[in-house]
Design a protein around this motif. Structure first.
Motif: not given
Length: 131
Positions: A24-32, A37-40, A44-50
């Protein structure tokens, strides 16, 4: 994945890829990133690191516990661990991750998003993070 690496079981390692928390986080980062969309992208990046930090932490906890309580603690690293830690395997993994990225891009264009993306991302990231 940690249990599979600790018990030298490729089946458990592969099965762990199907329940990866990294999709999920990788998809959010890619789509953002793609949609600007900098927020997305940041979320996504933050959640990927987490997620990666969680995988590394739990891999350490499970591996340490297994090594402490098992009878084969002197047989470490296992073949599953050693095979993922040499430079040739890392280079092969990078090639597979790149191919998985192409698969992800193609799946985003089609209707196969949930199945292909999860396996591709988790196959490339989860076992190295736990190892």
């Amino acid at each position: 994945a940690a249990a599979g690496l600790a018990t030298n079981s490729a089946v458990i390692v592969v099965a762990s890829m199907l329940v990866s928390p990294i999709m999920g986080p990788a998809l959010a980062l890619t789509f953002g990133w793609t949609l600007k969309n900098s927020f997305m992208a940041k979320m996504g990046f933050y959640n990927e690191l987490l997620s990666l930090a969680g995988c590394i932490f739990w891999g350490f906890v499970v591996g340490f516990s297994y090594a402490f309580f098992s009878s084969n603690r002197l047989e470490w690293p296992t073949q599953e661990m050693a095979s993922r830690g040499n430079s040739y395997s890392l280079a092969d993994g990078a090639f597979i991750a790149a191919a998985s990225g192409i698969g992800v891009a193609l799946s985003v264009l089609g209707d196969y998003l949930s199945t292909v993306v999860g396996v591709a991302i988790s196959a490339s990231l989860l076992p190295p993070a736990v190892n």
